[in-house]
Design a protein around this motif. Structure first.
Motif, PDB file in Angstrom:
ATOM      1  N   ARG A   1       3.717  -6.422   5.351  1.00 33.56           N
ATOM      2  CA  ARG A   1       3.061  -5.221   4.838  1.00 33.56           C
ATOM      3  C   ARG A   1       4.154  -4.264   4.390  1.00 33.56           C
ATOM      4  N   THR A   2       4.080  -3.822   3.147  1.00 34.46           N
ATOM      5  CA  THR A   2       5.117  -2.971   2.589  1.00 34.46           C
ATOM      6  C   THR A   2       4.502  -1.678   2.088  1.00 34.46           C
ATOM      7  N   ASN A   3       5.116  -0.549   2.448  1.00 28.69           N
ATOM      8  CA  ASN A   3       4.640   0.761   2.021  1.00 28.69           C
ATOM      9  C   ASN A   3       5.445   1.205   0.805  1.00 28.69           C
ATOM     10  N   VAL A   4       4.747   1.568  -0.266  1.00 28.98           N
ATOM     11  CA  VAL A   4       5.382   2.019  -1.503  1.00 28.98           C
ATOM     12  C   VAL A   4       4.706   3.325  -1.915  1.00 28.98           C
ATOM     13  N   ASP A   5       5.372   4.454  -1.620  1.00 21.21           N
ATOM     14  CA  ASP A   5       4.839   5.776  -1.960  1.00 21.21           C
ATOM     15  C   ASP A   5       5.445   6.258  -3.270  1.00 21.21           C
ATOM     16  N   ALA A   6       4.756   7.210  -3.913  1.00 21.68           N
ATOM     17  CA  ALA A   6       5.268   7.780  -5.160  1.00 21.68           C
ATOM     18  C   ALA A   6       4.967   9.264  -5.212  1.00 21.68           C
ATOM     19  N   GLN A   7       5.877  10.006  -5.820  1.00 24.45           N
ATOM     20  CA  GLN A   7       5.673  11.422  -6.086  1.00 24.45           C
ATOM     21  C   GLN A   7       5.753  11.602  -7.596  1.00 24.45           C
ATOM     22  N   LEU A   8       4.634  11.986  -8.217  1.00 18.36           N
ATOM     23  CA  LEU A   8       4.606  12.175  -9.665  1.00 18.36           C
ATOM     24  C   LEU A   8       4.878  13.636  -9.994  1.00 18.36           C
ATOM     25  N   VAL A   9       5.652  13.862 -11.020  1.00 18.61           N
ATOM     26  CA  VAL A   9       6.003  15.215 -11.439  1.00 18.61           C
ATOM     27  C   VAL A   9       5.370  15.501 -12.797  1.00 18.61           C
ATOM     28  N   LEU A  10       5.367  16.777 -13.161  1.00 20.29           N
ATOM     29  CA  LEU A  10       4.848  17.145 -14.471  1.00 20.29           C
ATOM     30  C   LEU A  10       5.750  16.551 -15.545  1.00 20.29           C
ATOM     31  N   PRO A  11       5.171  16.100 -16.657  1.00 16.65           N
ATOM     32  CA  PRO A  11       5.999  15.480 -17.697  1.00 16.65           C
ATOM     33  C   PRO A  11       6.885  16.517 -18.389  1.00 16.65           C
ATOM     34  N   ALA A  12       7.983  16.050 -18.938  1.00 18.60           N
ATOM     35  CA  ALA A  12       8.899  16.921 -19.682  1.00 18.60           C
ATOM     36  C   ALA A  12       8.335  17.204 -21.070  1.00 18.60           C
ATOM     37  N   THR A  13       8.770  18.284 -21.649  1.00 20.30           N
ATOM     38  CA  THR A  13       8.331  18.664 -22.991  1.00 20.30           C
ATOM     39  C   THR A  13       9.571  18.891 -23.849  1.00 20.30           C
ATOM     40  N   ILE A  14       9.523  18.416 -25.068  1.00 14.87           N
ATOM     41  CA  ILE A  14      10.599  18.652 -26.022  1.00 14.87           C
ATOM     42  C   ILE A  14      10.007  19.467 -27.162  1.00 14.87           C
TER      43      ILE A  14
ATOM     44  N   SER B   1       0.851  -1.184   0.000  1.00 13.21           N
ATOM     45  CA  SER B   1       0.000   0.000   0.000  1.00 13.21           C
ATOM     46  C   SER B   1       0.885   1.232   0.000  1.00 13.21           C
ATOM     47  N   GLY B   2       0.277   2.382  -0.234  1.00 12.34           N
ATOM     48  CA  GLY B   2       1.047   3.615  -0.217  1.00 12.34           C
ATOM     49  C   GLY B   2       0.207   4.807  -0.585  1.00 12.34           C
ATOM     50  N   ASP B   3       0.889   5.933  -0.751  1.00  9.10           N
ATOM     51  CA  ASP B   3       0.254   7.201  -1.115  1.00  9.10           C
ATOM     52  C   ASP B   3       0.950   7.748  -2.351  1.00  9.10           C
ATOM     53  N   VAL B   4       0.164   8.419  -3.209  1.00  9.63           N
ATOM     54  CA  VAL B   4       0.692   9.049  -4.411  1.00  9.63           C
ATOM     55  C   VAL B   4       0.412  10.542  -4.313  1.00  9.63           C
ATOM     56  N   VAL B   5       1.479  11.343  -4.435  1.00 10.88           N
ATOM     57  CA  VAL B   5       1.354  12.792  -4.309  1.00 10.88           C
ATOM     58  C   VAL B   5       2.012  13.475  -5.502  1.00 10.88           C
ATOM     59  N   ASP B   6       1.719  14.778  -5.658  1.00 11.34           N
ATOM     60  CA  ASP B   6       2.385  15.556  -6.701  1.00 11.34           C
ATOM     61  C   ASP B   6       3.663  16.162  -6.135  1.00 11.34           C
ATOM     62  N   SER B   7       4.339  16.993  -6.919  1.00 11.55           N
ATOM     63  CA  SER B   7       5.634  17.532  -6.498  1.00 11.55           C
ATOM     64  C   SER B   7       5.531  18.468  -5.298  1.00 11.55           C
ATOM     65  N   SER B   8       4.323  18.974  -5.003  1.00 11.71           N
ATOM     66  CA  SER B   8       4.147  19.833  -3.827  1.00 11.71           C
ATOM     67  C   SER B   8       3.643  19.045  -2.621  1.00 11.71           C
ATOM     68  N   GLY B   9       3.478  17.730  -2.772  1.00  6.31           N
ATOM     69  CA  GLY B   9       3.037  16.896  -1.658  1.00  6.31           C
ATOM     70  C   GLY B   9       1.537  16.740  -1.544  1.00  6.31           C
ATOM     71  N   GLN B  10       0.793  17.278  -2.502  1.00  2.00           N
ATOM     72  CA  GLN B  10      -0.662  17.152  -2.484  1.00  2.00           C
ATOM     73  C   GLN B  10      -1.077  15.779  -3.022  1.00  2.00           C
ATOM     74  N   PRO B  11      -2.084  15.136  -2.383  1.00  4.06           N
ATOM     75  CA  PRO B  11      -2.504  13.805  -2.848  1.00  4.06           C
ATOM     76  C   PRO B  11      -3.085  13.855  -4.257  1.00  4.06           C
ATOM     77  N   LEU B  12      -2.824  12.801  -5.018  1.00  3.45           N
ATOM     78  CA  LEU B  12      -3.355  12.695  -6.382  1.00  3.45           C
ATOM     79  C   LEU B  12      -4.435  11.611  -6.409  1.00  3.45           C
ATOM     80  N   VAL B  13      -5.625  11.991  -6.841  1.00  3.84           N
ATOM     81  CA  VAL B  13      -6.742  11.055  -6.923  1.00  3.84           C
ATOM     82  C   VAL B  13      -6.834  10.497  -8.343  1.00  3.84           C
ATOM     83  N   GLY B  14      -7.236   9.234  -8.476  1.00  2.00           N
ATOM     84  CA  GLY B  14      -7.465   8.632  -9.781  1.00  2.00           C
ATOM     85  C   GLY B  14      -6.214   8.193 -10.512  1.00  2.00           C
TER      86      GLY B  14
END
Length: 185
Positions: free
Chosen positions: A139-152, A56-69
């Motif tokens: 029980r293992t905790n696996v958190d993630a922080q997603l960032v905005l994608p890069a643009t080329i 289980s874990g939590d997924v947040v954005d780069s500012s630490g806000q939770p991401l739903v969906g």
């Protein structure tokens, strides 16, 4: 008539197994000074060794806000596609329960494409993802922080006096130089 015999045999087998378990507990209690609680504690490793694990874990954005969906995919070690998937809740949490002992990898994808995808921990491919070992009721905790994608951004221009435009852009991963994409125009 055949079904009744099978049912009777089944009930008899279950009764024998239960009686055998009771005998083992009583035997163990005698070995530990008549203490049935201590005897049950001796049996605990047998029970928990094959009990279901959990990631289980939590997924947040780069500012630490939770991401739903966010789609969270769970892979077995040698699978190329997730065998289970779920979406993060309103608080950014997710959970995979009733996992048998094994080695797993976790993937995070924003289905709205607002954030870049990743494999745990912050890797861009399944091959690079960290293997997570689950043993027994671990029980293992696996958190993630997603960032905005890069643009080329760029352009491909025709050569002077050329009737056609053709260009090729190759993308490489930083660090190891692995080729990851070719775009032809």
């Amino acid at each position: 008539m055949g079904c009744n015999r099978v049912c009777v045999l089944w009930r008899s087998a279950v009764t024998v197994v239960l009686a055998l378990c009771l005998c083992i507990v009583l035997f163990l209690s005698l070995q530990v000074g008549g203490n049935i609680v201590a005897a049950k504690s001796l049996l605990e490793p047998l029970r928990s060794a094959d009990a279901p694990g959990l990631i289980s874990g939590d997924v947040v954005d780069s500012s630490g806000q939770p991401l739903v969906g966010i789609r969270v995919g769970l892979y077995r070690l040698y699978d190329e596609a997730p065998f289970r998937a779920t979406l993060t809740a309103a608080d950014g949490s997710y959970q995979f329960s009733v996992l048998s002992p094994g080695i797993y990898k976790v993937e995070f994808i924003d289905l709205s494409y607002q954030h870049g995808f990743q494999f745990y921990p912050g890797k861009s491919s399944l091959l690079e993802a960290e293997a997570i070992s689950i043993a027994g009721s671990q029980r293992t905790n696996v958190d993630a922080q997603l960032v905005l994608p890069a643009t080329i951004v760029g352009s491909v221009n025709a050569l002077p006096n050329s009737a056609s435009v053709y260009g090729q852009v190759n993308l490489y991963r930083p660090g190891n130089g692995d080729h990851c994409m070719t775009i032809n125009r």
